[in-house]
Design a protein around this motif. Sequence first.
Motif, PDB file in Angstrom:
ATOM      1  N   PRO A 190       6.183  43.966  52.631  1.00 33.22           N
ATOM      2  CA  PRO A 190       7.593  44.102  52.228  1.00 33.22           C
ATOM      3  C   PRO A 190       8.061  42.965  51.324  1.00 33.22           C
ATOM      4  N   ILE A 191       8.977  43.284  50.437  1.00 30.31           N
ATOM      5  CA  ILE A 191       9.704  42.285  49.660  1.00 30.31           C
ATOM      6  C   ILE A 191      11.155  42.732  49.557  1.00 30.31           C
ATOM      7  N   GLU A 192      12.018  41.828  49.143  1.00 30.21           N
ATOM      8  CA  GLU A 192      13.403  42.177  48.827  1.00 30.21           C
ATOM      9  C   GLU A 192      13.458  42.511  47.346  1.00 30.21           C
ATOM     10  N   TYR A 193      13.874  43.736  47.030  1.00 32.87           N
ATOM     11  CA  TYR A 193      13.942  44.136  45.626  1.00 32.87           C
ATOM     12  C   TYR A 193      15.155  43.532  44.922  1.00 32.87           C
ATOM     13  N   ILE A 194      16.238  43.371  45.641  1.00 29.39           N
ATOM     14  CA  ILE A 194      17.416  42.737  45.047  1.00 29.39           C
ATOM     15  C   ILE A 194      17.246  41.240  45.267  1.00 29.39           C
ATOM     16  N   ILE A 195      16.861  40.528  44.206  1.00 29.13           N
ATOM     17  CA  ILE A 195      16.545  39.104  44.374  1.00 29.13           C
ATOM     18  C   ILE A 195      17.099  38.251  43.250  1.00 29.13           C
ATOM     19  N   VAL A 247      -0.431  44.176  33.421  1.00 35.06           N
ATOM     20  CA  VAL A 247      -0.138  43.011  34.258  1.00 35.06           C
ATOM     21  C   VAL A 247       0.345  41.864  33.378  1.00 35.06           C
ATOM     22  N   SER A 248      -0.362  41.642  32.287  1.00 32.00           N
ATOM     23  CA  SER A 248      -0.018  40.552  31.375  1.00 32.00           C
ATOM     24  C   SER A 248       1.393  40.697  30.835  1.00 32.00           C
ATOM     25  N   VAL A 249       1.748  41.903  30.401  1.00 31.22           N
ATOM     26  CA  VAL A 249       3.078  42.125  29.830  1.00 31.22           C
ATOM     27  C   VAL A 249       4.157  41.751  30.834  1.00 31.22           C
ATOM     28  N   ALA A 250       3.997  42.203  32.082  1.00 31.01           N
ATOM     29  CA  ALA A 250       5.006  41.879  33.096  1.00 31.01           C
ATOM     30  C   ALA A 250       5.116  40.377  33.325  1.00 31.01           C
ATOM     31  N   LEU A 251       3.993  39.681  33.277  1.00 32.66           N
ATOM     32  CA  LEU A 251       4.031  38.226  33.469  1.00 32.66           C
ATOM     33  C   LEU A 251       4.711  37.519  32.308  1.00 32.66           C
ATOM     34  N   HIS A 252       4.585  38.068  31.104  1.00 29.94           N
ATOM     35  CA  HIS A 252       5.264  37.450  29.962  1.00 29.94           C
ATOM     36  C   HIS A 252       6.782  37.505  30.114  1.00 29.94           C
ATOM     37  N   THR A 253       7.294  38.448  30.908  1.00 33.44           N
ATOM     38  CA  THR A 253       8.750  38.505  31.105  1.00 33.44           C
ATOM     39  C   THR A 253       9.246  37.440  32.073  1.00 33.44           C
ATOM     40  N   VAL A 254       8.323  36.758  32.776  1.00 34.76           N
ATOM     41  CA  VAL A 254       8.753  35.684  33.672  1.00 34.76           C
ATOM     42  C   VAL A 254       8.187  34.326  33.254  1.00 34.76           C
ATOM     43  N   SER A 255       7.381  34.288  32.207  1.00 33.06           N
ATOM     44  CA  SER A 255       6.812  33.020  31.757  1.00 33.06           C
ATOM     45  C   SER A 255       7.739  32.321  30.771  1.00 33.06           C
ATOM     46  N   PRO A 256       8.012  31.033  30.988  1.00 32.24           N
ATOM     47  CA  PRO A 256       8.833  30.296  30.012  1.00 32.24           C
ATOM     48  C   PRO A 256       8.140  30.149  28.665  1.00 32.24           C
ATOM     49  N   LEU A 297       8.448  36.072  41.678  1.00 36.59           N
ATOM     50  CA  LEU A 297       9.644  36.525  42.393  1.00 36.59           C
ATOM     51  C   LEU A 297      10.691  35.425  42.488  1.00 36.59           C
ATOM     52  N   GLU A 298      10.259  34.184  42.566  1.00 36.79           N
ATOM     53  CA  GLU A 298      11.206  33.069  42.561  1.00 36.79           C
ATOM     54  C   GLU A 298      11.854  32.927  41.192  1.00 36.79           C
ATOM     55  N   ILE A 299      11.079  33.181  40.145  1.00 38.52           N
ATOM     56  CA  ILE A 299      11.634  33.133  38.792  1.00 38.52           C
ATOM     57  C   ILE A 299      12.698  34.207  38.628  1.00 38.52           C
ATOM     58  N   ILE A 300      12.417  35.415  39.128  1.00 36.28           N
ATOM     59  CA  ILE A 300      13.407  36.493  39.061  1.00 36.28           C
ATOM     60  C   ILE A 300      14.622  36.134  39.914  1.00 36.28           C
ATOM     61  N   ARG A 301      14.354  35.581  41.106  1.00 35.68           N
ATOM     62  CA  ARG A 301      15.454  35.203  42.002  1.00 35.68           C
ATOM     63  C   ARG A 301      16.379  34.172  41.359  1.00 35.68           C
ATOM     64  N   ALA A 302      15.807  33.323  40.506  1.00 40.13           N
ATOM     65  CA  ALA A 302      16.601  32.294  39.822  1.00 40.13           C
ATOM     66  C   ALA A 302      17.313  32.843  38.581  1.00 40.13           C
ATOM     67  N   GLY A 303      17.213  34.146  38.356  1.00 42.08           N
ATOM     68  CA  GLY A 303      17.894  34.751  37.216  1.00 42.08           C
ATOM     69  C   GLY A 303      17.215  34.496  35.883  1.00 42.08           C
ATOM     70  N   LYS A 304      15.900  34.211  35.915  1.00 41.53           N
ATOM     71  CA  LYS A 304      15.188  33.856  34.694  1.00 41.53           C
ATOM     72  C   LYS A 304      14.288  34.978  34.179  1.00 41.53           C
TER      73      LYS A 304
END
Length: 548
Positions: A543-548, A208-217, A313-320
């Motif tokens: 449900p979520i949108e995978y393409i975001i 879980v931690s590793v995945a969060l590090h990919t979206v943390s500034p 998911l908002e971070i991913i949606r913003a291309g970050k």
Amino acid sequence: MARILFHCVLFCFAFVFGQKDDNIITQTPSGRFVGSLMTSRRGRPIHAYRGIRYAQPPVGEMRFQPPVPIKHYKHVVNATAEGPACPQPAPGYLLDEDCLRLNVYTPGRLGNGSLPVLVYIHAGGFYSVSGRSDVAGPQHLLDKDLVLVTINYRLGSLGFLSTGDIHAPGNNGFKDQVVALHWVRDNIASFGGDANCVTLAGYSAGGVSVALHTVSPMSRGLFHRALSMSGSPYSQIPFHSNLLSLAVKQARLVNCSVSSTAELVECLRTVPWRVLGYSLKGFQEFSIDPILIWTPVIEGDFGQERFLPEHPLEIIRAGKLYSVPYIVSQTRDEFFWEAFLVLNNSIYRTLINEDYYKVAPSAFLLPSPSDLSAKALRREYLGDRDLGNTDIDYVDLGKLYGDAVIGFGAHRLANLLAHNNKEPTYYYEFDYIGNQSHYVDPTTGKPTGVAHHDELIYLFSLPAGFEPIPVSDSRDSFMVDKLTDIFYNFARTGNPNSLLDDKPVTWPPIHPSNRKYLRIGDHFSVHTNLFEHRFRVWEHLYPIEYII
């Protein structure tokens, strides 16, 4: 003259910390470290530096505060012995609140800053385990030419208390991990590691931690490949802006005031760390559930550096999304063994049959409101029947537990990355039953499934709970060699394939329209759509949108 003094200093350190032949010394930009010698599974020398503080002790007024990094060590650091694990309910184990430590293991011959680095974040639900060598030993991986770093981070309320305001914004355990990664970046070259070739790997809570590090500034650029084993932040479990209900429960368990968040946090700051660590049972609601208690929070801005400033998911949606080569995994059976705990206990069995809608949110980590989803899951997995202690009941309830706690989250992470990661994402199922397991039949003493944590038996030496795997022509020895091959090659190149197997098996990345995965068992084989027939009900409910 300076050279003579340097050699004198080395001799003195060797005298103080043990025999000269048993200790090694490394000078880094931060300071000088005295380590010790270990031996890998195949007899290679390992230079081990254990118990290194990477942050100031988080005690007193620094409890519940972000970690303060140690950037310079005034004195020589004795890194010849294990440091303590962070507070948790573990009688007889070395524990202390001053636990922000890491271990560094290097091959006997240093790589002059050229070796790939693997940083491992341990499992344990954010409330248990550690990075110590008795539960994450280097003997298997250090048969490869890499540098291994294992870390501790604060656990339970000490690491994840969140009142959602300035008094405890939350996520301190994750911020500990970030500070450890900064330490690696600044110092690892002196241990032979390449600071520009760091793989961040974690299991369960660590995954879980590793995945969060990919979206943390806060983590951006501190690692270059990622690996989440049986752990994902993306599932039916929602993200919140605080864990105030848990903070209140913690306060009441130790007789602290809950009249205001300021009083709550200040009182908890005075409670002995051992009392906090040992209060875990007070959070259990049904059997040993919920198996996950503390979770990441979306931090409000109170002037602090924020690990998670908005929904991932908002971070991913913003291309970050920080795109790096990634491996995602789950085991075949995960938490199947929880079915035995429930069905072999007449009280728990009665509760799950007669009060299913009350226990299901805790058992299967369902967000409120939960009745409709609990009903759909009961129909899908259990056929709406009452459960006894029959083989089919064990199997079906075990699948529900496994998918609820781990499986669906791993599926969701792999598919999110398939759509949004600009680098390859690889997905595997661990499907190997060896001579040892984290769950064995109490009658036969033999493994009965592929349990959560089981591949760790082959990646690490685990003397706290398992017998060593000797070098031989056994199946288990083969699995050690092949699994460490995969991890080494991925750490080295970002592609796990070239050392994969003696047979010509190619492990392709997962793609949105071609969801292939590698099954790791006695033989390696490629398949498609891992357990997706079971995950359809979860996708419908959450449900979520995978393409975001």
